[in-house]
Motif scaffolding. Structure first.
Motif, PDB file in Angstrom:
ATOM      1  N   SER A 143       2.413 -20.282 -11.911  1.00  0.00           N
ATOM      2  CA  SER A 143       3.348 -21.408 -11.996  1.00  0.00           C
ATOM      3  C   SER A 143       3.944 -21.760 -10.637  1.00  0.00           C
ATOM      4  O   SER A 143       4.464 -22.867 -10.468  1.00  0.00           O
ATOM      5  N   ASN A 144       3.894 -20.828  -9.694  1.00  0.00           N
ATOM      6  CA  ASN A 144       4.384 -21.109  -8.344  1.00  0.00           C
ATOM      7  C   ASN A 144       3.354 -21.989  -7.635  1.00  0.00           C
ATOM      8  O   ASN A 144       2.237 -21.538  -7.335  1.00  0.00           O
ATOM      9  N   LYS A 145       3.727 -23.224  -7.365  1.00  0.00           N
ATOM     10  CA  LYS A 145       2.774 -24.192  -6.824  1.00  0.00           C
ATOM     11  C   LYS A 145       2.294 -23.833  -5.420  1.00  0.00           C
ATOM     12  O   LYS A 145       1.305 -24.408  -4.938  1.00  0.00           O
ATOM     13  N   HIS A 146       2.963 -22.901  -4.761  1.00  0.00           N
ATOM     14  CA  HIS A 146       2.561 -22.503  -3.409  1.00  0.00           C
ATOM     15  C   HIS A 146       1.582 -21.322  -3.420  1.00  0.00           C
ATOM     16  O   HIS A 146       1.009 -21.002  -2.385  1.00  0.00           O
ATOM     17  N   LEU A 147       1.427 -20.692  -4.582  1.00  0.00           N
ATOM     18  CA  LEU A 147       0.549 -19.525  -4.692  1.00  0.00           C
ATOM     19  C   LEU A 147      -0.751 -19.883  -5.395  1.00  0.00           C
ATOM     20  O   LEU A 147      -0.844 -20.920  -6.058  1.00  0.00           O
ATOM     21  N   HIS A 148      -1.745 -19.003  -5.245  1.00  0.00           N
ATOM     22  CA  HIS A 148      -3.068 -19.259  -5.799  1.00  0.00           C
ATOM     23  C   HIS A 148      -3.468 -18.094  -6.700  1.00  0.00           C
ATOM     24  O   HIS A 148      -3.463 -16.934  -6.263  1.00  0.00           O
ATOM     25  N   LEU A 149      -3.820 -18.414  -7.927  1.00  0.00           N
ATOM     26  CA  LEU A 149      -4.168 -17.368  -8.882  1.00  0.00           C
ATOM     27  C   LEU A 149      -5.381 -16.570  -8.413  1.00  0.00           C
ATOM     28  O   LEU A 149      -5.495 -15.369  -8.699  1.00  0.00           O
ATOM     29  N   LYS A 150      -6.267 -17.197  -7.646  1.00  0.00           N
ATOM     30  CA  LYS A 150      -7.440 -16.492  -7.142  1.00  0.00           C
ATOM     31  C   LYS A 150      -7.053 -15.310  -6.254  1.00  0.00           C
ATOM     32  O   LYS A 150      -7.765 -14.309  -6.180  1.00  0.00           O
ATOM     33  N   ASP A 151      -5.899 -15.417  -5.573  1.00  0.00           N
ATOM     34  CA  ASP A 151      -5.441 -14.315  -4.731  1.00  0.00           C
ATOM     35  C   ASP A 151      -5.006 -13.122  -5.576  1.00  0.00           C
ATOM     36  O   ASP A 151      -5.239 -11.962  -5.206  1.00  0.00           O
ATOM     37  N   LEU A 152      -4.355 -13.393  -6.691  1.00  0.00           N
ATOM     38  CA  LEU A 152      -3.977 -12.309  -7.595  1.00  0.00           C
ATOM     39  C   LEU A 152      -5.237 -11.639  -8.162  1.00  0.00           C
ATOM     40  O   LEU A 152      -5.301 -10.406  -8.264  1.00  0.00           O
ATOM     41  N   ARG A 153      -6.251 -12.442  -8.483  1.00  0.00           N
ATOM     42  CA  ARG A 153      -7.516 -11.882  -8.980  1.00  0.00           C
ATOM     43  C   ARG A 153      -8.199 -11.058  -7.888  1.00  0.00           C
ATOM     44  O   ARG A 153      -8.790 -10.011  -8.159  1.00  0.00           O
ATOM     45  N   HIS A 154      -8.100 -11.546  -6.653  1.00  0.00           N
ATOM     46  CA  HIS A 154      -8.746 -10.848  -5.539  1.00  0.00           C
ATOM     47  C   HIS A 154      -8.123  -9.474  -5.305  1.00  0.00           C
ATOM     48  O   HIS A 154      -8.845  -8.465  -5.165  1.00  0.00           O
ATOM     49  N   VAL A 155      -6.803  -9.403  -5.283  1.00  0.00           N
ATOM     50  CA  VAL A 155      -6.173  -8.105  -5.061  1.00  0.00           C
ATOM     51  C   VAL A 155      -6.408  -7.193  -6.267  1.00  0.00           C
ATOM     52  O   VAL A 155      -6.499  -5.963  -6.121  1.00  0.00           O
ATOM     53  N   TYR A 156      -6.538  -7.777  -7.450  1.00  0.00           N
ATOM     54  CA  TYR A 156      -6.879  -6.993  -8.646  1.00  0.00           C
ATOM     55  C   TYR A 156      -8.256  -6.354  -8.474  1.00  0.00           C
ATOM     56  O   TYR A 156      -8.457  -5.163  -8.772  1.00  0.00           O
ATOM     57  N   ASP A 157      -9.209  -7.148  -7.961  1.00  0.00           N
ATOM     58  CA  ASP A 157     -10.560  -6.602  -7.750  1.00  0.00           C
ATOM     59  C   ASP A 157     -10.545  -5.493  -6.702  1.00  0.00           C
ATOM     60  O   ASP A 157     -11.240  -4.470  -6.847  1.00  0.00           O
ATOM     61  N   ILE A 158      -9.780  -5.697  -5.631  1.00  0.00           N
ATOM     62  CA  ILE A 158      -9.685  -4.665  -4.597  1.00  0.00           C
ATOM     63  C   ILE A 158      -9.103  -3.384  -5.175  1.00  0.00           C
ATOM     64  O   ILE A 158      -9.599  -2.271  -4.924  1.00  0.00           O
ATOM     65  N   LEU A 159      -8.049  -3.517  -5.947  1.00  0.00           N
ATOM     66  CA  LEU A 159      -7.409  -2.358  -6.566  1.00  0.00           C
ATOM     67  C   LEU A 159      -8.386  -1.616  -7.482  1.00  0.00           C
ATOM     68  O   LEU A 159      -8.499  -0.381  -7.409  1.00  0.00           O
ATOM     69  N   CYS A 160      -9.079  -2.358  -8.342  1.00  0.00           N
ATOM     70  CA  CYS A 160      -9.981  -1.718  -9.310  1.00  0.00           C
ATOM     71  C   CYS A 160     -11.170  -1.043  -8.621  1.00  0.00           C
ATOM     72  O   CYS A 160     -11.693  -0.038  -9.119  1.00  0.00           O
ATOM     73  N   ARG A 161     -11.598  -1.590  -7.484  1.00  0.00           N
ATOM     74  CA  ARG A 161     -12.702  -0.964  -6.760  1.00  0.00           C
ATOM     75  C   ARG A 161     -12.224   0.297  -6.042  1.00  0.00           C
ATOM     76  O   ARG A 161     -12.902   1.314  -6.048  1.00  0.00           O
ATOM     77  N   ARG A 162     -11.047   0.219  -5.411  1.00  0.00           N
ATOM     78  CA  ARG A 162     -10.519   1.368  -4.674  1.00  0.00           C
ATOM     79  C   ARG A 162      -9.974   2.447  -5.619  1.00  0.00           C
ATOM     80  O   ARG A 162     -10.103   3.635  -5.346  1.00  0.00           O
ATOM     81  N   HIS A 163      -9.330   2.009  -6.695  1.00  0.00           N
ATOM     82  CA  HIS A 163      -8.680   2.940  -7.622  1.00  0.00           C
ATOM     83  C   HIS A 163      -9.015   2.531  -9.055  1.00  0.00           C
ATOM     84  O   HIS A 163      -8.168   1.967  -9.760  1.00  0.00           O
ATOM     85  N   PRO A 164     -10.234   2.788  -9.505  1.00  0.00           N
ATOM     86  CA  PRO A 164     -10.631   2.343 -10.851  1.00  0.00           C
ATOM     87  C   PRO A 164      -9.736   2.899 -11.957  1.00  0.00           C
ATOM     88  O   PRO A 164      -9.622   2.295 -13.016  1.00  0.00           O
ATOM     89  N   GLU A 165      -9.076   4.005 -11.688  1.00  0.00           N
ATOM     90  CA  GLU A 165      -8.192   4.582 -12.706  1.00  0.00           C
ATOM     91  C   GLU A 165      -6.955   3.722 -12.961  1.00  0.00           C
ATOM     92  O   GLU A 165      -6.221   3.946 -13.944  1.00  0.00           O
ATOM     93  N   TYR A 166      -6.727   2.739 -12.112  1.00  0.00           N
ATOM     94  CA  TYR A 166      -5.561   1.859 -12.273  1.00  0.00           C
ATOM     95  C   TYR A 166      -5.882   0.607 -13.093  1.00  0.00           C
ATOM     96  O   TYR A 166      -4.981  -0.173 -13.392  1.00  0.00           O
ATOM     97  N   ARG A 167      -7.144   0.392 -13.475  1.00  0.00           N
ATOM     98  CA  ARG A 167      -7.519  -0.862 -14.125  1.00  0.00           C
ATOM     99  C   ARG A 167      -6.698  -1.118 -15.385  1.00  0.00           C
ATOM    100  O   ARG A 167      -6.172  -2.213 -15.594  1.00  0.00           O
ATOM    101  N   ASP A 168      -6.599  -0.112 -16.243  1.00  0.00           N
ATOM    102  CA  ASP A 168      -5.862  -0.302 -17.508  1.00  0.00           C
ATOM    103  C   ASP A 168      -4.406  -0.664 -17.245  1.00  0.00           C
ATOM    104  O   ASP A 168      -3.821  -1.486 -17.957  1.00  0.00           O
ATOM    105  N   ASP A 169      -3.818  -0.048 -16.236  1.00  0.00           N
ATOM    106  CA  ASP A 169      -2.419  -0.321 -15.932  1.00  0.00           C
ATOM    107  C   ASP A 169      -2.252  -1.722 -15.343  1.00  0.00           C
ATOM    108  O   ASP A 169      -1.286  -2.427 -15.660  1.00  0.00           O
ATOM    109  N   ALA A 170      -3.191  -2.142 -14.500  1.00  0.00           N
ATOM    110  CA  ALA A 170      -3.142  -3.492 -13.942  1.00  0.00           C
ATOM    111  C   ALA A 170      -3.284  -4.529 -15.051  1.00  0.00           C
ATOM    112  O   ALA A 170      -2.560  -5.542 -15.071  1.00  0.00           O
ATOM    113  N   ASP A 171      -4.202  -4.288 -15.985  1.00  0.00           N
ATOM    114  CA  ASP A 171      -4.372  -5.212 -17.107  1.00  0.00           C
ATOM    115  C   ASP A 171      -3.098  -5.287 -17.949  1.00  0.00           C
ATOM    116  O   ASP A 171      -2.659  -6.370 -18.356  1.00  0.00           O
TER     117      ASP A 171
END
Length: 634
Positions: A157-185
């Motif tokens: 909803s923040n017009k200055h932010l991009h949802l793709k960036d949140l998805r990108h950091v989510y992908d980085i997190l899940c690749r580096r720390h796959p055990e965090y996926r459930d918590d991120a979701d």
């Protein structure tokens, strides 16, 4: 910075990140730190700086307050590490306070009162921190805030932010720390979180968190093109960290760490900027050495009255003597920086004048001050603050801002007020009303004001104030307490007449010539005692100060009495067009509120929504969700 302690108590460091020079509570625990110091135009004194030692100060435009966290991680040694902001602090008082739907306690200033109220001192902080592993702000629901379905929708909803960036950091997190996926979701698809990126952690937890967080953000910034992001968009890593903190904590608790976690309310100070104190002019300006040649003149105004105030200032200086220096002081609480600059630029043409501003809000905010006349604003009470705001002056001139000066106020300033509190002109309007057959004004003057001679009632728009005597009469707190009484007809003017009886020097009517508002000269002034009325009529021939008291103003009615004289001065100010716009009935543009509401405050459906779906109810959350979808925000 070495960890030191005089006893067995743990060392607590709570870093207050700031890019502004603001007020801070006095505390050995709260540690102000200037963020972005490497590229800052001004280096703040008596604070830490995030560009010393091992640091990432240069990326502050992206990492925001995280540069303070990085600095503390690499350079500080403590048992507890905490972080808050220059305008947001934890409430350490232990007493619940009312908060808004964004989970914040709103207050105005960081001062002695609020420091006590929110426990922003070492003793209260230590009592709240010791024995806990993690402290964060309260869990809040984005559904409660504005009806968002989940944290992803809230971020998007923040017009200055991009949802793709949140998805990108989510992908980085899940690749580096796959055990965090459930918590991120769970966090991102959920609707609850602790916001503001404020926390306090035990050292081992804080170090573990930093070792987890910063590599994620570093990879994100290294693999994301933000070349064309706007200023707020560049702050994306800071926004992401706010979400990552919640993911980190959720995972650690799900893993059964057994941490003792506490939630403390967040207090948001609306005006954390430093409260200024005025100095004697010979200290404030090197070229003004002789205090005996200074004429101090005080005004009170708000931002809406700046065009009128500026006209008054211009007229004063156009008639001022070159042999004196005029210290022009404006008591205010919301005049914009832009308007101040325009006024200062105009005054630059007068080398024998200094224009200064004094914010009165920290003093006056604790009092309930109202006026009983539509054309009188609460700024009229500011004159009660002068005796403390200007401790280095024993005498000043006070002028309203709905007047023009047609003579040299240095002559007025040198009125002999020894042993008296006030020098002023008798009020023809009041004197005329005293002689009305109904006797109401006389009864008011005698019974409410307690005046032994009501015909000594003076007009308070032009005053010479003997501050030495005013201080003897009442303290500022006492003046404002009296002013909180809503039953006065003419507010502070009545109070001054009530309290200064027998201590008034009456000066020539030419120093406060009230214009003829709605034929009051004929219908009211003419009823005053004959000597006073004749003196007033004579003063109209050569007015030294022309006072547009009452509702009929030259910026509303250019045909009113003495309007041409007003516009003779007004046309030369930077606000002439704004005054002309007021004549034409053109209102200034409306500034929207900071937070956009799903259902606006003035919406015709809001009163029904409040009844059918009270704030905090399930019906309310459903209603806001539907409203967002209709508005295309979901």
């Amino acid at each position: 910075m070495d960890k030191t302690t005089s006893d067995s108590s743990p060392v607590i460091n709570i870093f207050v990140a700031s890019h502004k020079d603001v007020e801070y509570p006095e505390s050995s625990i709260l540690r102000p730190i200037q963020v972005g110091a490497e590229n800052a135009p001004v280096r703040f004194k008596n604070v830490l700086h995030d560009d010393e030692g091992d640091n990432i100060s240069d990326v502050n435009p992206m990492y925001c307050e995280l540069t303070a966290q990085y600095w503390a991680w690499k350079n500080a040694d403590a048992d507890y590490y905490g972080f808050c902001h220059y305008r947001r602090y934890f409430d350490f008082s232990g007493t619940p306070h009312e908060e808004n739907i964004y989970g914040e306690i709103l207050d105005d200033y960081i001062d002695e009162g609020t420091i006590r109220e929110y426990g922003l001192d070492d003793e209260h902080i230590a009592n709240q921190v010791e024995g806990w592993d993690v402290i964060v702000s309260p869990v809040n629901s984005v559904r409660r805030m504005d009806g968002y379905a989940n944290l992803k929708a809230h971020y998007s909803s923040n017009k200055h932010l991009h949802l793709k960036d949140l998805r990108h950091v989510y992908d980085i997190l899940c690749r580096r720390h796959p055990e965090y996926r459930d918590d991120a979701d769970a966090v991102l698809n959920g609707h609850e979180a602790s916001f503001c990126n404020m926390f306090i952690m035990r050292k081992d937890i804080f170090f573990d968190y930093c070792e987890w967080l910063f590599p994620l953000l570093d990879e994100f910034t290294a693999t994301t093109d933000m070349s064309y992001y706007d200023v707020e968009g560049l702050r994306t890593p800071g926004h992401l960290a706010e979400r990552l903190l919640n993911i980190y904590l959720k995972h650690q608790l799900r893993m059964g760490k057994g941490w003792k976690v506490k939630h403390l309310q967040c207090v948001h100070f609306m005006f954390p900027e430093k409260t200024q104190s005025l100095k004697p002019l010979n200290q404030a300006r090197d070229n003004v050495a002789d205090m005996n040649r200074i004429v101090p003149v005080v005004f009170a105004a708000d931002n809406a009255y700046v065009p009128m105030l500026t006209t008054t200032l211009y007229s004063l200086m156009e008639n001022a003597s070159r042999g004196f220096h005029y210290d022009l002081i404006v008591l205010e609480r919301n005049i914009s920086a832009y308007n101040k600059t325009l006024m200062q630029n105009m005054m630059a043409q007068y080398p024998n004048a200094t224009l200064r501003f004094f914010d009165v809000d920290p003093i006056i905010g604790d009092y309930t001050l109202t006026t009983s006349n539509a054309h009188i604003s609460v700024e009229t009470y500011y004159r009660f603050l002068i005796q403390d705001a200007l401790p280095f002056y024993d005498r000043i001139i006070y002028l309203d801002s709905d007047l023009i000066v047609n003579g040299d106020v240095a002559d007025l300033y040198h009125t002999n007020v020894d042993g008296k509190a006030i020098a002023a002109v008798r009020d023809l309007d009041f004197l005329g009303n005293l002689n009305m057959p109904d006797g109401k004004r006389r009864e008011y003057a005698e019974n409410k004001l307690g005046m032994t001679n009501p015909y000594d009632y003076f007009q308070a728009g032009v005053l010479v104030m003997n501050l030495k005597e005013m201080r003897k009469l009442h303290s500022v707190a006492e003046w404002l307490t009296i002013a909180s009484d809503p039953d006065y007809i003419y507010n502070d003017q009545d109070i001054l007449n009530q309290e200064c009886q027998g201590k008034v020097v009456y000066i020539d009517y030419a120093w406060d010539v009230m214009h003829d508002c709605a034929d009051r000269v004929k219908n009211i002034f003419s009823f005053a005692p004959a000597p006073a009325y004749k003196a007033y009529l004579e003063s109209r021939k050569e007015p030294k100060i022309l006072h547009y008291a009452g509702f009929d103003k030259p910026w509303k009615n250019p045909w009113c009495d003495f309007a041409p004289l007003y516009w003779q001065y007004a046309q030369h100010t930077p606000f002439a067009l704004q005054l002309m716009a007021q004549v034409a009935g053109i209102e200034p543009p409306h500034t929207p509120a900071h937070h956009e509401r799903v259902i606006a405050e003035d919406s015709p459906i809001r009163k029904y929504a409040d009844k059918l779906a009270p704030i905090g109810s399930k019906q309310r959350e459903l209603l806001k969700t539907v409203a967002r979808k209709v508005q295309g925000k979901e």
